[in-house]
Design a protein around this motif. Structure first.
Motif, PDB file in Angstrom:
ATOM      1  N   ILE A 148       3.304  27.625  12.174  1.00 11.57           N
ATOM      2  CA  ILE A 148       2.858  28.742  12.797  1.00 11.57           C
ATOM      3  C   ILE A 148       2.917  28.341  14.428  1.00 11.57           C
ATOM      4  O   ILE A 148       3.642  29.246  15.157  1.00 11.57           O
ATOM      5  CB  ILE A 148       1.337  29.242  12.624  1.00 11.57           C
ATOM      6  CG1 ILE A 148       1.400  29.488  11.246  1.00 11.57           C
ATOM      7  CG2 ILE A 148       0.849  30.028  13.420  1.00 11.57           C
ATOM      8  CD1 ILE A 148       0.043  29.966  10.770  1.00 11.57           C
ATOM      9  N   ASP A 149       2.574  27.330  14.917  1.00 11.22           N
ATOM     10  CA  ASP A 149       2.609  27.089  16.487  1.00 11.22           C
ATOM     11  C   ASP A 149       3.799  26.647  16.844  1.00 11.22           C
ATOM     12  O   ASP A 149       4.390  27.291  18.053  1.00 11.22           O
ATOM     13  CB  ASP A 149       1.497  26.027  16.631  1.00 11.22           C
ATOM     14  CG  ASP A 149       0.019  26.476  16.740  1.00 11.22           C
ATOM     15  OD1 ASP A 149      -0.106  27.616  16.639  1.00 11.22           O
ATOM     16  OD2 ASP A 149      -0.747  25.624  16.784  1.00 11.22           O
ATOM     17  N   GLY A 207      -2.480  28.506  15.250  1.00 10.44           N
ATOM     18  CA  GLY A 207      -2.334  27.563  14.097  1.00 10.44           C
ATOM     19  C   GLY A 207      -3.181  26.680  13.714  1.00 10.44           C
ATOM     20  O   GLY A 207      -3.428  26.496  12.580  1.00 10.44           O
ATOM     21  N   GLN A 208      -4.111  26.133  14.631  1.00 11.45           N
ATOM     22  CA  GLN A 208      -5.234  25.284  14.500  1.00 11.45           C
ATOM     23  C   GLN A 208      -6.459  26.023  13.694  1.00 11.45           C
ATOM     24  O   GLN A 208      -6.876  25.568  13.066  1.00 11.45           O
ATOM     25  CB  GLN A 208      -5.639  24.810  15.743  1.00 11.45           C
ATOM     26  CG  GLN A 208      -4.835  23.855  16.515  1.00 11.45           C
ATOM     27  CD  GLN A 208      -5.204  23.290  17.994  1.00 11.45           C
ATOM     28  OE1 GLN A 208      -5.726  24.338  18.613  1.00 11.45           O
ATOM     29  NE2 GLN A 208      -4.920  21.863  17.946  1.00 11.45           N
ATOM     30  N   GLY A 225      -0.043  25.276   9.791  1.00 15.14           N
ATOM     31  CA  GLY A 225      -0.519  25.209  11.297  1.00 15.14           C
ATOM     32  C   GLY A 225       0.228  25.034  12.259  1.00 15.14           C
ATOM     33  O   GLY A 225       0.675  25.728  13.223  1.00 15.14           O
ATOM     34  N   SER A 271      -5.228  26.335  10.270  1.00  9.87           N
ATOM     35  CA  SER A 271      -5.215  24.847   9.775  1.00  9.87           C
ATOM     36  C   SER A 271      -6.742  24.531   9.318  1.00  9.87           C
ATOM     37  O   SER A 271      -7.339  24.007   8.194  1.00  9.87           O
ATOM     38  CB  SER A 271      -4.568  23.843  10.546  1.00  9.87           C
ATOM     39  OG  SER A 271      -3.332  23.961  10.855  1.00  9.87           O
TER      40      SER A 271
END
Length: 564
Positions: free
Chosen positions: A48-49, A277-278, A45, A281
Motif C-alpha cells: 500500500i505504501d 499502510g502501517q 502494508g 499492517s
C-alpha cells in the motif's frame, strides 16, 4: 529387571525428550510458518505504501511476487512441520504403549493389582495417545511464541506503544490461560479414570457373557454397566464443561486484547503517527495475533489433559513388582522336587509339604480361596508371608520368576486361549520339535479336532469364545501338557467337561506326565483317583495325606468337597 519409579512430570519429560529431533524440526518449520503469517500483513502494508499510494506498477508486481514467495514458504513449512509433529506424537505414544506393555508383562507382576484389564487397556491406548500429543502441543506452542515475537517486533517498529502492549499483554494472557486449565486437568483425570473403569467393566461382562446368560443375570449385569457408564458420562461432561469454559474465557480475553491493539492503532493513524499502510499492517497483525493466542488456549488444554494422562501412566509404571527378582539360578537339570516349609499366605497356615520328583500329587482344598493362595505361591505371583517354597532345594525367592516359569508351569482354571488355530494354541508353549498330538489325546482335545470341519486348523476367536466351555478347557489343558515342563500344576482342568470325558482324561494326564512332577489342585474324584497320593487342605492347613480311597473313608470334609 526392576521397575523405576516415575512421576507424571517424568513421563511427559521423557515423551518429549525422546522425540526431540522431530519436535525441534517441527518447531523450526512451524516457527517459519508463523513468521511468514506475521509478515503477510506487513507486506500488504508495504504494498500500500510503496506501490498503491505511489501508483508504481513495477513496485506493485515486485512486492506481490515477494508476497507469493512468502505464501509458498509458509505453506510448505506448515505441511512438513505438522508432519514432523504428528510423527513425534505417534512415536512417543508408541514408545509409551510398549513401555506399559513391558511393565504389565514384567515377570514380577503387580501392575494389574487393583486395575481391571480394560482399565489397563485404556491407559495404554487413550492416555498414551494424549501424552504423545503433548509433542504436537509443544511444537505448536513454540511456533505460536515465534509468531507473537515477530508480530511484537514489527509492531514495535511501527509503534513503540503497540509493541509494548503486545509484549506486556501476552504473558498476562498466558498466565490466565494456565490458571484456567487447572480445573480441566483435574476433571480430565477423573474423566479418564471413569472411562477406564467403564471399559474394564464392559470387557469383564463381555468375557463372562455366557455365564451371565446361564444364570439369568443379564439384567443385573446391564444395570451394573449402566451405573458405571453413567458415572463415566458425568465425568466426561464435567471435563467438557471445564474445557468449554476455559476456551470461552481465553477467547473472550483474547478478543478484548486484540480490540485494544486495534483501537490504539487506529488512534495513532488518526493522529498521523503511522501511515495508512502501517495502520493496515497493525490491524492485520492484530487479527493475526488472534491465531497464536487461540493456539495457546488449545495448547493449555492439551497440556492439562496430557498431565492428567501422564500421572495415570506413571502410576502403572511406578507400581512395585509383586515379587522381587532373585539372582539365583535354576538347578540343571531340574529334577522337580517341590518343598513347602512353614508356608503361610492369605488363608494358608504353616503348610509343610514334600513333593517327590516325578510324583503325581492331588491337592483337595475344602475352600477354593486356599487353593488359589497355594497356586499363587507355587507360580510366584506372590511370595508367602512366612515360610519358604523350594524347587530342588532352591528357594523360589532366589529365582527370577521368568526363569522359574521355564521349569514350573501353573495352569490356571480360567486360562484363556488366543486368537489363531487349535494347533497354534496347543503348541504355543511347546518345544519346537515337540508333537502336540499326544497332549491333545491326553486332554481329550483330539475329539474336538475330529469334530471340526478344518480339524486342527480350525480358527479360534479371541479368548476362545468360538468354543464351548468344555472345549476351551480341554484345549487349555492340552496346551499345558504340551509345554512339557519339569513341574506342572493344574487347577480344576475338567469342571466343564462331562463325566465320561473326565474319566478318559484322568489316566491320560497320568500317562503323559509319567516321570515328571505333577500337582493336580482339584476336587474331581476322577483326577484324584489317579494321583499317587492326595493332600487334604482343610481350614488352611494340611490335615491328612493318603490315597484318594483312604481319604474318602477317613474324612467327612473330604467326602463333602470331592463327592458332593
Amino acid at each position: 529387571m526392576g521397575v523405576a519409579a516415575s512421576s507424571g512430570r517424568d513421563v511427559l519429560r521423557r515423551a518429549v525428550r525422546g522425540q526431540r529431533r522431530d519436535v525441534a524440526l517441527g518447531s523450526l518449520l512451524g516457527a517459519g510458518h508463523q513468521a511468514g503469517e506475521a509478515l503477510v500483513p506487513v507486506l500488504i502494508g508495504v504494498v500500500i505504501d510503496q506501490a498503491v499510494a505511489k501508483g508504481e506498477v513495477s513496485a506493485l508486481l515486485l512486492w506481490l511476487a515477494v508476497l507469493a514467495a512468502v505464501y509458498v514458504g509458509l505453506s510448505f513449512s506448515f505441511r512438513f512441520g505438522a508432519r514432523a509433529g504428528e510423527r513425534a506424537a505417534e512415536q512417543a505414544a508408541h514408545v509409551l504403549r510398549v513401555e506399559l506393555v513391558r511393565r504389565v508383562l514384567h515377570p514380577g507382576g503387580g501392575a494389574e493389582n487393583g486395575r481391571l484389564p480394560g482399565a489397563l487397556t485404556t491407559i495404554a491406548t487413550e492416555d498414551a495417545k494424549r501424552v504423545g500429543a503433548v509433542n504436537l502441543a509443544v511444537m505448536f506452542g513454540i511456533s505460536a511464541i515465534v509468531g507473537l515475537l515477530v508480530g511484537a517486533v514489527v509492531l514495535l517498529w511501527i509503534s513503540l506503544t503497540l509493541g509494548l502492549i503486545v509484549l506486556l499483554g501476552t504473558p498476562v494472557l498466558l498466565w490466565l490461560g494456565h490458571l484456567l486449565s487447572k480445573p480441566l486437568e483435574r476433571r480430565s483425570e477423573a474423566e479418564q479414570e471413569r472411562a477406564a473403569h467403564a471399559s474394564g467393566v464392559a470387557a469383564d461382562l463381555v468375557a463372562g457373557l455366557r455365564v451371565l446368560k446361564g444364570i439369568g443375570a443379564e439384567e443385573a449385569a446391564v444395570d451394573r454397566y449402566r451405573r458405571t457408564s453413567r458415572g463415566s458420562l458425568v465425568a466426561t461432561l464435567r471435563a467438557a464443561r471445564a474445557e468449554a469454559l476455559q476456551n470461552g474465557m481465553v477467547l473472550a480475553l483474547t478478543g478484548c486484547f486484540i480490540a485494544v491493539v486495534a483501537l490504539v492503532g487506529g488512534r495513532l493513524a488518526v493522529q498521523g503517527d503511522i501511515s495508512l499502510g502501517q495502520l493496515v499492517s497493525a490491524v492485520g497483525l492484530a487479527l493475526f495475533l488472534l491465531g497464536p493466542l487461540e493456539v495457546f488456549a488449545w495448547v493449555n488444554a492439551d497440556l492439562a489433559q496430557g498431565r492428567a494422562s501422564a500421572a495415570r501412566i506413571a502410576g502403572v509404571l511406578a507400581t512395585p513388582p509383586a515379587v522381587t527378582i532373585g539372582g539365583g539360578r535354576l538347578p540343571q537339570p531340574v529334577r522337580g522336587e517341590v518343598r513347602l516349609r512353614g508356608v503361610s499366605h492369605d488363608g494358608l497356615h504353616e503348610i509343610d509339604l514334600d513333593v517327590a520328583p516325578g510324583e503325581l500329587l492331588g491337592v483337595a482344598a475344602t475352600d477354593p480361596a486356599d487353593a488359589a493362595a497355594l497356586l499363587r505361591c507355587l507360580s510366584r505371583q506372590a511370595d508367602p508371608e512366612s515360610g519358604v517354597v523350594e524347587l530342588d532345594g532352591v528357594s523360589l525367592r532366589e529365582l527370577d520368576p521368568a526363569d522359574l516359569r521355564l521349569a514350573v508351569l501353573v495352569a490356571e482354571h480360567d486360562a484363556d486361549l488366543f486368537e489363531g488355530t487349535l494347533w497354534g494354541n496347543v503348541g504355543a508353549a511347546a518345544p519346537e520339535s515337540a508333537d502336540p498330538e499326544p497332549a491333545m489325546v491326553a486332554a481329550g482335545a483330539d475329539e474336538i479336532v475330529r469334530a471340526m470341519p478344518r480339524g486342527g486348523d480350525t480358527a479360534v476367536s479371541g479368548r476362545g469364545h468360538s468354543l464351548s466351555g468344555g472345549q476351551r478347557q480341554r484345549v487349555a489343558l492340552a496346551r499345558a501338557l504340551a509345554a512339557d515342563r519339569a513341574v506342572l500344576v493344574v487347577h480344576d482342568p475338567t469342571t466343564a467337561v462331562d463325566g465320561v470325558t473326565e474319566a478318559r482324561i484322568a489316566p491320560g494326564i497320568r500317562e503323559i506326565r509319567r516321570g515328571r512332577t505333577t500337582i493336580l489342585v482339584t476336587t474331581s474324584p476322577a483326577l484324584l483317583a489317579v494321583a499317587d497320593r492326595v493332600v487334604l487342605l482343610d481350614g488352611g492347613r494340611i490335615t491328612d495325606t493318603a490315597p484318594h480311597a483312604d481319604l474318602v473313608r477317613r474324612h467327612a470334609a473330604y467326602r463333602t468337597a470331592v463327592l458332593a
